[in-house]
Motif scaffolding. Structure first.
Motif, PDB file in Angstrom:
ATOM      1  N   ILE A  76       1.042  -1.093  -0.448  1.00  0.00           N
ATOM      2  CA  ILE A  76       0.073   0.253  -0.175  1.00  0.00           C
ATOM      3  C   ILE A  76       1.005   1.457  -0.584  1.00  0.00           C
ATOM      4  CG2 ILE A  76      -1.970   1.310   1.298  1.00  0.00           C
ATOM      5  CD1 ILE A  76      -2.679  -0.958   2.643  1.00  0.00           C
ATOM      6  N   ASP A  97      -2.176  -0.992  -3.386  1.00  0.00           N
ATOM      7  CA  ASP A  97      -3.373  -0.082  -3.068  1.00  0.00           C
ATOM      8  C   ASP A  97      -2.861   1.439  -2.877  1.00  0.00           C
ATOM      9  OD1 ASP A  97      -5.568   1.972  -3.344  1.00  0.00           O
ATOM     10  OD2 ASP A  97      -6.818  -0.353  -2.112  1.00  0.00           O
ATOM     11  N   VAL A  99      -3.058   5.605  -0.487  1.00  0.00           N
ATOM     12  CA  VAL A  99      -3.701   6.263  -0.408  1.00  0.00           C
ATOM     13  C   VAL A  99      -3.102   7.490   0.162  1.00  0.00           C
ATOM     14  CG1 VAL A  99      -4.666   6.485   3.005  1.00  0.00           C
ATOM     15  CG2 VAL A  99      -4.556   4.801   2.251  1.00  0.00           C
ATOM     16  N   GLU A 107      -8.980   4.800   7.400  1.00  0.00           N
ATOM     17  CA  GLU A 107      -9.291   4.540   5.707  1.00  0.00           C
ATOM     18  C   GLU A 107      -7.856   3.575   5.522  1.00  0.00           C
ATOM     19  OE1 GLU A 107      -8.250   7.040   1.908  1.00  0.00           O
ATOM     20  OE2 GLU A 107      -8.029   7.879   3.181  1.00  0.00           O
ATOM     21  N   ARG A 111      -8.218   0.180   4.268  1.00  0.00           N
ATOM     22  CA  ARG A 111      -7.315  -0.359   2.952  1.00  0.00           C
ATOM     23  C   ARG A 111      -5.993  -1.601   3.415  1.00  0.00           C
ATOM     24  NH1 ARG A 111      -6.886   3.222  -1.244  1.00  0.00           N
ATOM     25  NH2 ARG A 111      -9.141   4.515  -1.213  1.00  0.00           N
ATOM     26  N   VAL A 115      -6.164  -5.538   1.724  1.00  0.00           N
ATOM     27  CA  VAL A 115      -5.662  -5.477   1.030  1.00  0.00           C
ATOM     28  C   VAL A 115      -5.366  -7.646   1.312  1.00  0.00           C
ATOM     29  CG1 VAL A 115      -3.051  -5.692   0.263  1.00  0.00           C
ATOM     30  CG2 VAL A 115      -4.705  -3.961   0.082  1.00  0.00           C
ATOM     31  N   LYS A 166      -9.669  -4.322  -5.262  1.00  0.00           N
ATOM     32  CA  LYS A 166      -8.480  -3.884  -5.521  1.00  0.00           C
ATOM     33  C   LYS A 166      -8.061  -3.259  -6.738  1.00  0.00           C
ATOM     34  CE  LYS A 166      -3.708  -5.179  -7.501  1.00  0.00           C
ATOM     35  NZ  LYS A 166      -2.772  -6.674  -7.974  1.00  0.00           N
ATOM     36  N   GLU A 213     -11.749   5.481 -10.393  1.00  0.00           N
ATOM     37  CA  GLU A 213     -10.841   5.552  -9.492  1.00  0.00           C
ATOM     38  C   GLU A 213      -9.834   6.596 -10.751  1.00  0.00           C
ATOM     39  OE1 GLU A 213     -10.096   6.437  -6.543  1.00  0.00           O
ATOM     40  OE2 GLU A 213     -10.827   3.543  -5.938  1.00  0.00           O
ATOM     41  N   ARG A 219     -11.714  -0.187 -10.575  1.00  0.00           N
ATOM     42  CA  ARG A 219     -11.633  -1.553  -9.053  1.00  0.00           C
ATOM     43  C   ARG A 219     -13.149  -2.602  -8.996  1.00  0.00           C
ATOM     44  NH1 ARG A 219      -9.077  -0.033  -3.970  1.00  0.00           N
ATOM     45  NH2 ARG A 219      -9.051   1.530  -5.208  1.00  0.00           N
TER      46      ARG A 219
END
Length: 222
Positions: A76, A97, A99, A107, A111, A115, A166, A213, A219
């Motif tokens: 991530i 992913d 952030v 949040e 994630r 994951v 994902k 996204e 996703r």
């Protein structure tokens, strides 16, 4: 216990993430630069890496390349950069992913859970899913309600459904569906995603399952 390697050059972020992750029963190791992160990952392979892109010695994308040379560990990315191109490069390098900083701990933890769930399931995804009231069977390539998908639509849909939750980058989809020569033809992808939504989503203008996204990719949300 899931072991997480957190890589960031900001001591306050390292402390905050360590406290919050340990409180939720994760085992945590931290590194403040890319070289230390790569050595730590090699010495004690983690189950998940949380990686800042802006490191003092190596670019975060280079760290991803270094990890992907020998491991498929979920990654991530934390990004404080304004431009989306850095995130796209990280995803194309193999990140799972991202952030954006500043971020909420809740949040990030969501994630992390998503994951690690995908990694535990080996990201095979289900053979049958429901999208907008339609049952999609990937094994026999049928959709309930007399809906017919083209081979290209099936290929795109399968890439997304096989990795539920994902973010799959535009480059990955374009490369796998059309080939490396078409990585800039994002208009192809937009057209086909629009077709899939019109065929499968209850409200194509406000999709609940095939999510964009912006500038990054797509996703599938079960």
């Amino acid at each position: 216990m899931t072991r997480i390697l957190v890589v960031d050059d900001e001591p306050q972020i390292l402390r905050a993430l360590r406290v919050n992750l340990v409180a939720r029963h994760y085992e945590v190791e931290v590194a403040s630069d890319g070289g230390s992160a790569l050595r730590a990952a090699a010495d004690r392979p983690p189950d998940l890496v949380i990686l800042d892109l802006g490191l003092p010695d190596l670019d975060g994308v280079d760290v991803i390349h270094g990890l992907r040379g020998w491991t498929a560990v979920p990654i991530i990315v934390l990004s404080g950069r304004d431009g989306g191109q850095d995130k796209i490069e990280a995803l194309d390098a193999g990140a799972d992913d991202y952030v954006t900083k500043p971020f909420g701990v809740d949040e990030l933890l969501a994630r992390v859970r998503a994951v690690t769930r995908r990694a535990g399931a080996q990201e095979t995804g289900p053979a049958r899913v429901e999208i907008g009231g339609h049952v999609v069977d990937l094994a026999v390539k049928t959709v309930s309600g007399d809906v017919h998908l083209t081979p290209t639509e099936w290929h795109i849909l399968e890439l997304l459904v096989r990795h539920p939750g994902k973010l799959v980058s535009q480059r990955q989809i374009l490369t796998e569906v059309w080939g490396a020569a078409f990585v800039k033809e994002t208009n192809y992808l937009r057209q086909y995603m629009g077709q899939l939504r019109r065929k499968l989503e209850r409200d194509p203008a406000r999709p609940a399952h095939l999510i964009t996204e912006p500038g990054m990719g797509y996703r599938f949300t079960p």
